[in-house]
Design a protein around this motif. Structure first.
Motif, PDB file in Angstrom:
ATOM      1  N   THR A 126       0.831  -1.207   0.000  1.00 43.50           N
ATOM      2  CA  THR A 126       0.000   0.000   0.000  1.00 43.50           C
ATOM      3  C   THR A 126       0.863   1.254   0.000  1.00 43.50           C
ATOM      4  O   THR A 126       0.615   2.199  -0.762  1.00 43.50           O
ATOM      5  CB  THR A 126      -0.940  -0.024   1.224  1.00 43.50           C
ATOM      6  OG1 THR A 126      -1.683  -1.252   1.201  1.00 43.50           O
ATOM      7  CG2 THR A 126      -1.914   1.135   1.202  1.00 43.50           C
ATOM      8  N   LEU A 127       1.893   1.255   0.853  1.00 49.77           N
ATOM      9  CA  LEU A 127       2.801   2.410   0.905  1.00 49.77           C
ATOM     10  C   LEU A 127       3.513   2.587  -0.425  1.00 49.77           C
ATOM     11  O   LEU A 127       3.752   3.704  -0.870  1.00 49.77           O
ATOM     12  CB  LEU A 127       3.829   2.238   2.030  1.00 49.77           C
ATOM     13  CG  LEU A 127       3.271   2.260   3.451  1.00 49.77           C
ATOM     14  CD1 LEU A 127       4.400   2.047   4.459  1.00 49.77           C
ATOM     15  CD2 LEU A 127       2.557   3.583   3.728  1.00 49.77           C
ATOM     16  N   GLY A 186       1.782   4.636  -2.560  1.00 51.60           N
ATOM     17  CA  GLY A 186       1.614   6.010  -2.079  1.00 51.60           C
ATOM     18  C   GLY A 186       0.284   6.254  -1.389  1.00 51.60           C
ATOM     19  O   GLY A 186      -0.172   7.396  -1.295  1.00 51.60           O
ATOM     20  N   LEU A 187      -0.329   5.176  -0.888  1.00 54.12           N
ATOM     21  CA  LEU A 187      -1.658   5.283  -0.266  1.00 54.12           C
ATOM     22  C   LEU A 187      -1.553   5.199   1.252  1.00 54.12           C
ATOM     23  O   LEU A 187      -0.603   4.621   1.789  1.00 54.12           O
ATOM     24  CB  LEU A 187      -2.559   4.162  -0.791  1.00 54.12           C
ATOM     25  CG  LEU A 187      -2.830   4.239  -2.301  1.00 54.12           C
ATOM     26  CD1 LEU A 187      -3.460   2.940  -2.794  1.00 54.12           C
ATOM     27  CD2 LEU A 187      -3.733   5.423  -2.615  1.00 54.12           C
ATOM     28  N   LYS A 188      -2.579   5.734   1.920  1.00 57.91           N
ATOM     29  CA  LYS A 188      -2.536   5.831   3.380  1.00 57.91           C
ATOM     30  C   LYS A 188      -2.902   4.518   4.094  1.00 57.91           C
ATOM     31  O   LYS A 188      -3.779   3.779   3.640  1.00 57.91           O
ATOM     32  CB  LYS A 188      -3.502   6.934   3.852  1.00 57.91           C
ATOM     33  CG  LYS A 188      -2.896   8.336   3.793  1.00 57.91           C
ATOM     34  CD  LYS A 188      -3.888   9.400   4.226  1.00 57.91           C
ATOM     35  CE  LYS A 188      -4.225   9.304   5.717  1.00 57.91           C
ATOM     36  NZ  LYS A 188      -5.180  10.395   6.105  1.00 57.91           N
ATOM     37  N   PHE A 203       7.363   7.007   6.974  1.00 56.68           N
ATOM     38  CA  PHE A 203       6.278   7.485   6.107  1.00 56.68           C
ATOM     39  C   PHE A 203       5.222   8.226   6.945  1.00 56.68           C
ATOM     40  O   PHE A 203       4.060   7.824   6.978  1.00 56.68           O
ATOM     41  CB  PHE A 203       5.631   6.298   5.384  1.00 56.68           C
ATOM     42  CG  PHE A 203       6.551   5.589   4.430  1.00 56.68           C
ATOM     43  CD1 PHE A 203       6.579   5.935   3.084  1.00 56.68           C
ATOM     44  CD2 PHE A 203       7.406   4.587   4.875  1.00 56.68           C
ATOM     45  CE1 PHE A 203       7.427   5.293   2.198  1.00 56.68           C
ATOM     46  CE2 PHE A 203       8.267   3.949   3.995  1.00 56.68           C
ATOM     47  CZ  PHE A 203       8.276   4.301   2.655  1.00 56.68           C
ATOM     48  N   ASP A 233       3.566  10.874   6.592  1.00 55.37           N
ATOM     49  CA  ASP A 233       2.388  11.426   5.899  1.00 55.37           C
ATOM     50  C   ASP A 233       1.384  10.339   5.521  1.00 55.37           C
ATOM     51  O   ASP A 233       0.231  10.631   5.234  1.00 55.37           O
ATOM     52  CB  ASP A 233       2.805  12.163   4.618  1.00 55.37           C
ATOM     53  CG  ASP A 233       3.699  13.347   4.922  1.00 55.37           C
ATOM     54  OD1 ASP A 233       3.705  13.806   6.087  1.00 55.37           O
ATOM     55  OD2 ASP A 233       4.401  13.804   4.001  1.00 55.37           O
ATOM     56  N   LEU A 234       1.839   9.104   5.462  1.00 50.53           N
ATOM     57  CA  LEU A 234       0.974   8.023   4.979  1.00 50.53           C
ATOM     58  C   LEU A 234       0.508   7.080   6.084  1.00 50.53           C
ATOM     59  O   LEU A 234      -0.441   6.329   5.892  1.00 50.53           O
ATOM     60  CB  LEU A 234       1.704   7.199   3.899  1.00 50.53           C
ATOM     61  CG  LEU A 234       2.026   7.909   2.581  1.00 50.53           C
ATOM     62  CD1 LEU A 234       2.769   6.968   1.643  1.00 50.53           C
ATOM     63  CD2 LEU A 234       0.752   8.417   1.912  1.00 50.53           C
ATOM     64  N   SER A 285      -9.858   8.137   3.264  1.00 47.47           N
ATOM     65  CA  SER A 285      -8.504   8.279   2.708  1.00 47.47           C
ATOM     66  C   SER A 285      -7.589   7.136   3.157  1.00 47.47           C
ATOM     67  O   SER A 285      -6.543   6.917   2.547  1.00 47.47           O
ATOM     68  CB  SER A 285      -7.904   9.639   3.097  1.00 47.47           C
ATOM     69  OG  SER A 285      -7.508   9.649   4.454  1.00 47.47           O
ATOM     70  N   TYR A 286      -7.976   6.398   4.183  1.00 47.85           N
ATOM     71  CA  TYR A 286      -7.201   5.200   4.544  1.00 47.85           C
ATOM     72  C   TYR A 286      -7.542   4.074   3.574  1.00 47.85           C
ATOM     73  O   TYR A 286      -8.665   3.574   3.572  1.00 47.85           O
ATOM     74  CB  TYR A 286      -7.501   4.741   5.973  1.00 47.85           C
ATOM     75  CG  TYR A 286      -6.901   5.629   7.032  1.00 47.85           C
ATOM     76  CD1 TYR A 286      -5.532   5.629   7.261  1.00 47.85           C
ATOM     77  CD2 TYR A 286      -7.697   6.473   7.791  1.00 47.85           C
ATOM     78  CE1 TYR A 286      -4.971   6.472   8.213  1.00 47.85           C
ATOM     79  CE2 TYR A 286      -7.146   7.321   8.751  1.00 47.85           C
ATOM     80  CZ  TYR A 286      -5.779   7.304   8.950  1.00 47.85           C
ATOM     81  OH  TYR A 286      -5.223   8.130   9.899  1.00 47.85           O
ATOM     82  N   HIS A 287      -6.568   3.691   2.789  1.00 45.24           N
ATOM     83  CA  HIS A 287      -6.770   2.601   1.823  1.00 45.24           C
ATOM     84  C   HIS A 287      -6.782   1.245   2.543  1.00 45.24           C
ATOM     85  O   HIS A 287      -7.466   0.317   2.125  1.00 45.24           O
ATOM     86  CB  HIS A 287      -5.645   2.650   0.795  1.00 45.24           C
ATOM     87  CG  HIS A 287      -5.790   1.675  -0.321  1.00 45.24           C
ATOM     88  ND1 HIS A 287      -6.592   1.903  -1.405  1.00 45.24           N
ATOM     89  CD2 HIS A 287      -5.246   0.450  -0.517  1.00 45.24           C
ATOM     90  CE1 HIS A 287      -6.534   0.861  -2.237  1.00 45.24           C
ATOM     91  NE2 HIS A 287      -5.720  -0.033  -1.711  1.00 45.24           N
TER      92      HIS A 287
END
Lengths: 202, 202
Positions: free
Chosen positions: A56-57, A60-62, A84, A86-87, A126-128
């Motif tokens: 997931t990271l 680029g996803l949260k 990470f 921001d994520l 926004s959390y994938h």
């Protein structure tokens, strides 16, 4: 059978397998956030969750992480997650590893507080991916009500993935899940007196 | 039984478990590089290997990856690994996913070339972890000789960890391994027509 016959038979078998797989994949079209459960007594339940986090990271996803059992803090995965900021959001249940405490009321309170953190993540599309690490342990001890947990999970955003880990997953959770893997211990280095190794165990 | 009795019984049970665990851990003192095998038909074999990679990278240590089955290139794990160019070396077996090719001689040649890459990593003790992703598949088809693979693995640095993934692990590899986990499929979203999901499957 000559070598050529053998090669031809091999090619034909592979072509048949590819054909069957292509047809199977073509029928799989639904998109949805998955509820994934890693259970069983073997290794790899949390580790495979970290693998999903890594994936997931990489996109680029949260990611949100709630750890229901606090282990050591200086783990490799924790250090990587901290790179990470921001994520990644990490919340750790307050009262430490449950084998180390002897106060049930305090454990229940801590589990409920941790679940509030999980719910806050479910409320944020926004959390994938949300990792509920060792959730199965607090469910097993009935520190959280399974019915409430399932109701809250069902309310999460349609495309949000959740992975819950820990041995002894409740049948109700397995029933609600999309993807369940049981990690089974085949062989463990403890048998040979080998301790948990740096970079593997933590 | 009153609430107090229940709490006391709970505390005593937890204390006994902690005591047993502490005594067990105290006997585990050996340090060595582990040969880890993730096998079985369930999900999570490669994913758990990525979790070990994440742990290792978090500690700032070097990782080598040899992928014996080339899948899609735009995976999340691949993207994350590419963010650590100083710590990660990735080698992909040349001839693609074996179901997609129908040429056994070419597959054997590609497997041997990939094994040379693995051997180069075994020769370098700066690699803390070497991932042999889907090695079990090429072993199963006898693209590599198990005896040679085991001999080469035995020659690696004492503290180097190796994780080999893939279904149908050979008994000889399991015998040689320190830690073996079988990932068992309990439930798969394919049953419901759900396709491999972005961020979970790749």
């Amino acid at each position: 059978m000559t070598i050529d016959d053998d090669a031809r038979a091999h090619a034909e078998k592979k072509a048949r397998i590819k054909d069957v797989k292509d047809k199977l994949y073509a029928t799989k079209t639904k998109e949805k956030g998955l509820l994934v459960v890693h259970t069983g007594t073997g290794k790899g339940k949390s580790t495979a969750a970290w693998g999903l986090v890594m994936r997931t990271l990489g996109h680029g996803l949260k990611v949100g992480v709630v750890q229901f059992v606090k282990g050591r803090r200086d783990t490799g995965e924790r250090r990587l997650l901290e790179r990470f900021p921001d994520l990644v959001t990490i919340k750790v249940m307050g009262e430490g590893f449950t084998w180390e405490t002897q106060d049930k009321a305090r454990d229940v309170e801590a589990a409920r507080a941790a679940w509030q953190e999980a719910k806050a993540m479910f409320a944020d599309p926004s959390y994938h991916l949300v990792v509920l690490d060792e959730l199965n342990i607090v469910l097993r001890y009935d520190y959280l009500e399974i019915a409430q947990v399932l109701a809250d999970l069902a309310q999460r955003p349609h495309m949000q993935h959740v992975v819950a880990t820990g041995r002894n997953a409740k049948p109700e959770l397995i029933e609600a899940a999309d993807l369940v893997t049981e990690m089974t211990l085949v062989k463990h280095p403890f048998r040979e007196g080998v301790k948990g190794q740096f970079g593997i165990e933590f």
